[in-house]
Structure formats: structure tokens, C-alpha cells
Design a protein around this motif. Structure first.
Motif, PDB file in Angstrom:
ATOM      1  N   PRO A 551       0.870  -1.138  -0.073  1.00  0.00           N
ATOM      2  CA  PRO A 551       0.056  -0.020  -0.087  1.00  0.00           C
ATOM      3  C   PRO A 551       0.883   1.365   0.002  1.00  0.00           C
ATOM      4  N   ILE A 552       0.088   2.278  -0.390  1.00  0.00           N
ATOM      5  CA  ILE A 552       0.984   3.612   0.023  1.00  0.00           C
ATOM      6  C   ILE A 552       1.032   4.000   1.118  1.00  0.00           C
ATOM      7  N   ARG A 553       2.175   4.351   1.966  1.00  0.00           N
ATOM      8  CA  ARG A 553       2.498   4.728   3.273  1.00  0.00           C
ATOM      9  C   ARG A 553       2.847   6.097   3.314  1.00  0.00           C
ATOM     10  N   ARG A 554       2.505   6.658   4.448  1.00  0.00           N
ATOM     11  CA  ARG A 554       2.758   7.832   4.989  1.00  0.00           C
ATOM     12  C   ARG A 554       3.896   7.790   5.850  1.00  0.00           C
ATOM     13  N   VAL A 555       5.058   8.410   5.867  1.00  0.00           N
ATOM     14  CA  VAL A 555       6.228   8.197   6.763  1.00  0.00           C
ATOM     15  C   VAL A 555       6.447   9.500   7.490  1.00  0.00           C
ATOM     16  N   ILE A 556       6.683   9.423   8.848  1.00  0.00           N
ATOM     17  CA  ILE A 556       6.768  10.560   9.640  1.00  0.00           C
ATOM     18  C   ILE A 556       8.109  10.396  10.406  1.00  0.00           C
ATOM     19  N   ALA A 557       8.856  11.530  10.571  1.00  0.00           N
ATOM     20  CA  ALA A 557      10.363  11.601  11.256  1.00  0.00           C
ATOM     21  C   ALA A 557      10.062  11.720  12.846  1.00  0.00           C
ATOM     22  N   ASN A 558      11.256  11.029  13.450  1.00  0.00           N
ATOM     23  CA  ASN A 558      11.242  11.373  15.112  1.00  0.00           C
ATOM     24  C   ASN A 558      11.442  12.860  15.143  1.00  0.00           C
ATOM     25  N   GLN A 559      10.605  13.200  16.487  1.00  0.00           N
ATOM     26  CA  GLN A 559      10.152  14.438  16.890  1.00  0.00           C
ATOM     27  C   GLN A 559      11.752  15.265  17.029  1.00  0.00           C
ATOM     28  N   GLN A 560      12.750  14.716  17.348  1.00  0.00           N
ATOM     29  CA  GLN A 560      14.054  15.360  17.175  1.00  0.00           C
ATOM     30  C   GLN A 560      14.461  16.075  15.558  1.00  0.00           C
TER      31      GLN A 560
END
Length: 664
Positions: A551-560
């Protein structure tokens, strides 16, 4: 190409010393020469490297004076009164020819080409004449020893730990000569390399010079020579160079990983290409000597890199000023450096970490780098290159040495020539083996023959449209019914973990999982170190159907990672996507991708070599008479590796998902 008898002789000579070695990597690669690729994603790229990249790079070496440097050095050796001038900018420009020869050798191994072989033979003759009688080979000094290159120092080796690159030149010489010997069975280039290596053994070592190499790679090259010859002095010298690091406790030497002994280093630091080559050499020596302190050091360094200094595209080396690692979580996008050579070095390093540990997480990192940052380094046409691979482009910012557009060559052309040698060796990363276990690491249409436990011949054929499809079929054909294990890598992105750390995460968990069937029926397996291990008695025509949800996925980064907060990036399977201006009205910096946006993929066979494009209705920030408003817009996302193949334009990997704030 030499006849098969010569080729077999060369392979036998290479393998004889290995038989006597007791220590080595617990897992062995399946050599690229034993893997035939028929894949629609990688085969065109490898063919383009053979038909376009290698020939055009040789031509550039002729046009820019790199070949002439060797000719002039040969004239000086023949006539000490000859007056010549070094023709190029950097003292390591000799290595560009070495790297292209290495790539040509790999290509010749599977694609005989008498014209190319004759041309390389002629270059080797020129290189041989440029070598000084005692084995020294460094045209930046030989051409005019009274006025050597400014980086070289007044005498040999005095600037080795700083800028001379004398052993760097040697390292690439050794790699290329080993490849040529393996391809042809001829010793002409190998003898040149061994003469140079013997000089290094006479100059460096206990009680002799103890310079830490300024730009590492000679360590890997010496190991290649040790594997060919069985001469332990080459392995000992590789280890000696590693142990020379950190002798002067100089914090400023982090640039070349020389601030402290390797066994005391815990973080990825300094120039990223140097670092990747060093860590690869350390892994080689650790495997061959059993040095656990080396292994523990590179384990710690790897953990630091992958959890704090690794881009979602697989690039490493965030800071342009020193082409290297920054502080923890310092991962800017517009100014990200991510040198193409650093991506290649990262593949080298992670593959060796896999051979040491047998853990799929290292192949996860390798795959991400391979399909994204590394492949971005060369154009679809195969004759234009990126030196740096940023994650954003505003159409204005550019680095000191690189243009915003892909270039056919650079004054420092290490990246184009590195690509020449990497691409034809790619098949070796697909499979590996250990006693009665076969590892399937990459999902690439291909065939190979292996012998497990020294007595079980097995043919493998893999069919897939990966990375656009997660459907993989693997034929397993033992010569006789035999019991062994097939280890299928379970990619981290299938298990809701884009990288093997908390540096990045999928914004939403996907409940779908992979399936495995053999001959149409579900099969039991165990999970071990990121692999689905299937142990059974295999018949002659067994077939594995391995299905990975994509599937198409949304990636987020670590808050730092401050640069990426409030943003997402898109990926599907191993491919990271970006927005490019040409597909999105010219301006991508004001696009917002709300969480509710429905996305789909469509395959375009005639666009950018054939790609899956992601589309959906998003928002764009507009200035109107009523003020700033968000309007609907159709977005089109392409694979990151394919950007800037249609001219200079804006580009973004990380997209705001809830505001229109400038995010560069």
C-alpha cells in the motif's frame, strides 16, 4: 574476452587461497558472475551502464587528461629529463580510470566484448609504464617529482594522513586489478597492483611508517589481494592501517575518522565516503581475523548512523562543508549532501554487516539506499550524474561544486566512475548462502546456481515485477530431493517499520501481512533475524509464491528531526516518492497533503523509464483577494530516484500535512 579456459583458471586461482582460510564471514555471497538478471527494473540500468556509462566515462577520461597523466608519467620513467605537467585538478584523478576498469571487468565477465577488452588492455599497458621501478604509482608526483601536486607533499607519504591520497589511489588500483584478474585470468594488471602493494608493505608497518590513511579504501583493496594470493602480509597491512587511527588524539581528525582508535569509536563521523569505506574494511578484517573489538565498534557506529544520521531516501552525509555526517538528528533537506559515493559506500558496509550477523535489518538499509539515494545518482539515460542528492530543491540553491542539473562530468568525478563499477556488481547482493541455508535478500528477476553444504546443487529462478508489485515467484530446483532452508527476507516496511530504528515511522499501522505458499499451499516457517525460514525437503520443481502487500504509506520522522516536523513523505514498497514541479504546476513548496487525501498508483511505462506514479487530490496554499486560502489540487508524486531527469525544477520529499508553512 579470453576463452573459458582462461576464465576458469582465474577463478580457480582466486578460490585456492580461500580454501586454506579458516576464518571468514559466517555467510558467503553468491558471486555476481553466478547470477543472471532478467529483471525489468534493474536489467535496463545495468545494460545502460555497460553501453553508455562506461564508454562515455572512458571518453571523459581521455578528454580531461586523466589518461594523459599516465602517458606523461610513463615518459618521465623512460626519460628522467622529460618535462611534463599534471593535467587534472586532483591527485586522486588516477582512480577514475581504475574504477571504470573495475566496472568494465565486471561487465566483461558476463558480457564478452573483445573491443572493450582490447581497449582496457591498452590502458593497463599505459598504467604499467607509469609505475616507477619500485612499485610507486601516483602520477601526481611521478610526472614532475620536483613540483608535485600541492596536496601531495614534497616527499612521498608525508601528507598521506591529510590530502595526498596516495594509498587511496592504491586501494582503487587493487580493487580494479582484482576484478580484471577475475574477469580475464590475466595477470598484467594484478602484477602492477601486487608490485605497488609490496611497496606499501615495505614502507608501512610496525617499526616503519605508521600513517593513518587520509581517505580510506586501501584496507578493502588489500583484503582483495589477500583473498587472491593468500599472502597474509596484505591482510596484516590492512589491519595495521586500521590500528593506526587515533594515535594522536586530535579531535579535528574526526573528518577522516582519525580522532580516536577505531575500537573506541561509537558514532558515525566525518566525511561519509571515507567513513563507509573504513567501516567496510573494518568488517572485512574483523571477519578474517576474528577480532571481536572491531565488530563491537562497527555495531555501535551502525546503530548511531541508522538511528540518528540516516535519511529516509537512504542517503548519508548531511553536511556539504565536509561532505559528511552532522550532529545527531541533523538532517536538513534543501542542503542535504548525501554524496552518491557515500550511498555506494553505505551499500558496501551494510552488506558486510549482513555477512557478519545474518540479520535482515542490514539488507533493509541496503535496499532503501539502493532503490532511492544511490539510483538517484545517475540519470535514466546513463550519461548524467548527481554528486549530491538533496531531499528538496527550490530551483535556486546549489552547492559549490555541483549544479542543480545533472552533469556529464565533474572536476572531481568520483561519483560517475563509482557508478561504473557498482552497477554491474549489483547481482551479488541478491542471494547469499551459509551451509544448508540459501538467503534471498533482494527481489530481482534472476537465476542462479548454488551448491549448499558443498554437495547439494540447487538452481533458483526468481520472477517478479518488484518494486512495482509485491508478487514474487521463486522456483527451487535441487538436482536431487534435498533438505535445506530457504530464508526469505521480510522487509521492515512489511512489518510496519520503515527503518530498523525509531528515526522514522509509518503514520498509520497497516494490518496486512505477507503470505507464503509452496506449490499453491500455505507453508509453515519460523521467523529468525528478519527472515521467514522454510526448512523442508525440496523437490525438483517446487515453487514459492511470496506476496508482499504494497500500500501507499505515509512516513513521519522522529520528533528530534526538526526539519521534518509537521510533514510526511510517501513511500510504496522500497520506493520513496517526491513531488517535482514539472508534474505539479511548477510550485511544490506550497502543497499540503492532508491525512484524508486518498492516493492511488498508476503505472506509466513510457515515463522516466517506466514508473508507478502516485496521484491524489491535495491542497495548495494560494494568495487571493480574500487572503491566504487552501485550494484543492491534483498532486503527482514520482519516485525520488527519477527526479531532475527533465530539467531543473522544484522538488520536495517531505510534504506538510496540516499547514502551508515554508518547510525548507
Amino acid at each position: 574476452m579470453r576463452n573459458k579456459k582462461h576464465l576458469l583458471l582465474g577463478i580457480m586461482l582466486i578460490s585456492l587461497p580461500l580454501m586454506a582460510q579458516r576464518r571468514d564471514y559466517p555467510i558467503q555471497e553468491v558471486p555476481f558472475s553466478k547470477v543472471t538478471i532478467d529483471d525489468q527494473f534493474w536489467l535496463p540500468r545495468i545494460d545502460t551502464n555497460r553501453t553508455v556509462t562506461i564508454p562515455s566515462s572512458f571518453k571523459k577520461c581521455e578528454e580531461t587528461g586523466r589518461v594523459e597523466n599516465f602517458i606523461l608519467a610513463g615518459k618521465k620513467n623512460a626519460d628522467p629529463s622529460f618535462k611534463g605537467k599534471f593535467q587534472t585538478q586532483y591527485p586522486f584523478d588516477d582512480t577514475d580510470i581504475y574504477k571504470i576498469i573495475e566496472g568494465a571487468a565486471y561487465s566483461l565477465t558476463v558480457h564478452p566484448d573483445p573491443k572493450l577488452e582490447k581497449y582496457v588492455d591498452s590502458l593497463i599497458t599505459i598504467i604499467g609504464k607509469a609505475q616507477e621501478p619500485d612499485g610507486y604509482l601516483y602520477t601526481a608526483r611521478t610526472i614532475d617529482p620536483e613540483h608535485p601536486h600541492p596536496w601531495s607533499g614534497a616527499q612521498r607519504w608525508v601528507n598521506e594522513s591529510i590530502l595526498s591520497h596516495e594509498t587511496y589511489d592504491s586501494g582503487h588500483l587493487f580493487e580494479a586489478a582484482a576484478a580484471w584478474y577475475q574477469a580475464t585470468g590475466q595477470r598484467n594488471f594484478l602484477d602492477i597492483a601486487l608490485k605497488n602493494a609490496d611497496l606499501l608493505c615495505r614502507v608501512f608497518g610496525p617499526g616503519k611508517r605508521h600513517d593513518a590513511t587520509g581517505h580510506e579504501i586501501v584496507e578493502m583493496g588489500l583484503v582483495r589481494l589477500y583473498r587472491i594470493t593468500g599472502e597474509k602480509k596484505y591482510l596484516n597491512l590492512a589491519k595495521f592501517f586500521i590500528d593506526c587511527r587515533g594515535r594522536y588524539n586530535n579531535p579535528r581528525s574526526t573528518y577522516s575518522q582519525d580522532d580516536k582508535p577505531v575500537v573506541d569509536q561509537t558514532v558515525a563521523e566525518g566525511h561519509a565516503v571515507r567513513a563507509g569505506y573504513l567501516y567496510s574494511g573494518v568488517a572485512d578484517v574483523a571477519a578474517l581475523t576474528g577480532d571481536t573489538a572491531y565488530r563491537h565498534a562497527i555495531d555501535k557506529i551502525w546503530n548511531n548512523m541508522v538511528s540518528k544520521k540516516y535519511y529516509i531516501t537512504g542517503g548519508i552525509g548531511a553536511i556539504p562543508k565536509w561532505e559528511g555526517f552532522g550532529d545527531n538528528y541533523q538532517l536538513p533537506n534543501l542542503t542535504a549532501y548525501n554524496e552518491t559515493c557515500a550511498s555506494i559506500a553505505n551499500v558496501f558496509w551494510n552488506y558486510r554487516m549482513f555477512l557478519l550477523h545474518g540479520d535482515a535489518k542490514y539488507i533493509d538499509v541496503l535496499e532503501r539506499t539502493l532503490y532511492n539515494s544511490l539510483r538517484a545518482g545517475v540519470s535514466i539515460s546513463g550519461d548524467k550524474f548527481f554528486y549530491a542528492n538533496p531531499l528538496a530543491c527550490d530551483g535556486k540553491f546549489q552547492f559549490n561544486r555541483e549544479s542543480l542539473t545533472r552533469q556529464p562530468w565533474f572536476d572531481c568525478s568520483c561519483c560517475p566512475t563509482n557508478m561504473c563499477r557498482f552497477m554491474p556488481s549489483l547481482p551479488k547482493y541478491i542471494y547469499a548462502q551459509n551451509r544448508d541455508s540459501l538467503y534471498i535478500n533482494l527481489f530481482v528477476g534472476s537465476k542462479t546456481d548454488v551448491t549448499l553444504n558443498g554437495r547439494m546443487p540447487v538452481k533458483i529462478d526468481q520472477q517478479t515485477n518488484y518494486p512495482w508489485s509485491g508478487n514474487i515467484r521463486i522456483g527451487v530446483h535441487p538436482e536431487h530431493p534435498s533438505r535445506f532452508s530457504v530464508c526469505l527476507r521480510i522487509p521492515g516496511w512489511v512489518q510496519n517499520q520503515p527503518v530498523p530504528s525509531n528515526l522514522y515511522a509509518f503514520k498509520h499501522t497497516d494490518p496486512k501481512t505477507f503470505t507464503i505458499r509452496i506449490n499453491g499451499k500455505p507453508v509453515s516457517f519460523i521467523k529468525r533475524k528478519g527472515y521467514a525460514v522454510i526448512s523442508r525437503t525440496w523437490g525438483k520443481n517446487d515453487e514459492i509464491a511470496y506476496t508482499l502487500p504494497m500500500p501507499i504509506r505515509r512516513v513521519i520522522a522522529n520528533q528530534q528531526v526538526k526539519n521534518d516536523q509537521g510533514k510526511v513523505t510517501l513511500e510504496r514498497g522500497p520506493i520513496v516518492y517526491c513531488l517535482e514541479g514539472i508534474d505539479n504546476g511548477g510550485n511544490v513548496s506550497d502543497i499540503i497533503l492532508p491525512d484524508a487525501t486518498k492516493l492511488k498508483t498508476t503505472f506509466y511505462p513510457d515515463l522516466l523509464g517506466g514508473i508507478d506514479m502516485i496521484t491524489g487530490e491535495a491542497k495548495v496554499v494560494k494568495q487571493t483577494n480574500q487572503g491566504v486560502v487552501n485550494q484543492s489540487c491534483l498532486i503527482k508524486a514520482i519516485p525520488y530516484y527519477a527526479w531532475s531527469n527533465r530539467g531543473v525544477d522544484e522538488m520536495e520529499v517531505w510534504i506538510p500535512d496540516h499547514s502551508g508553512e515554508n518547510h525548507k
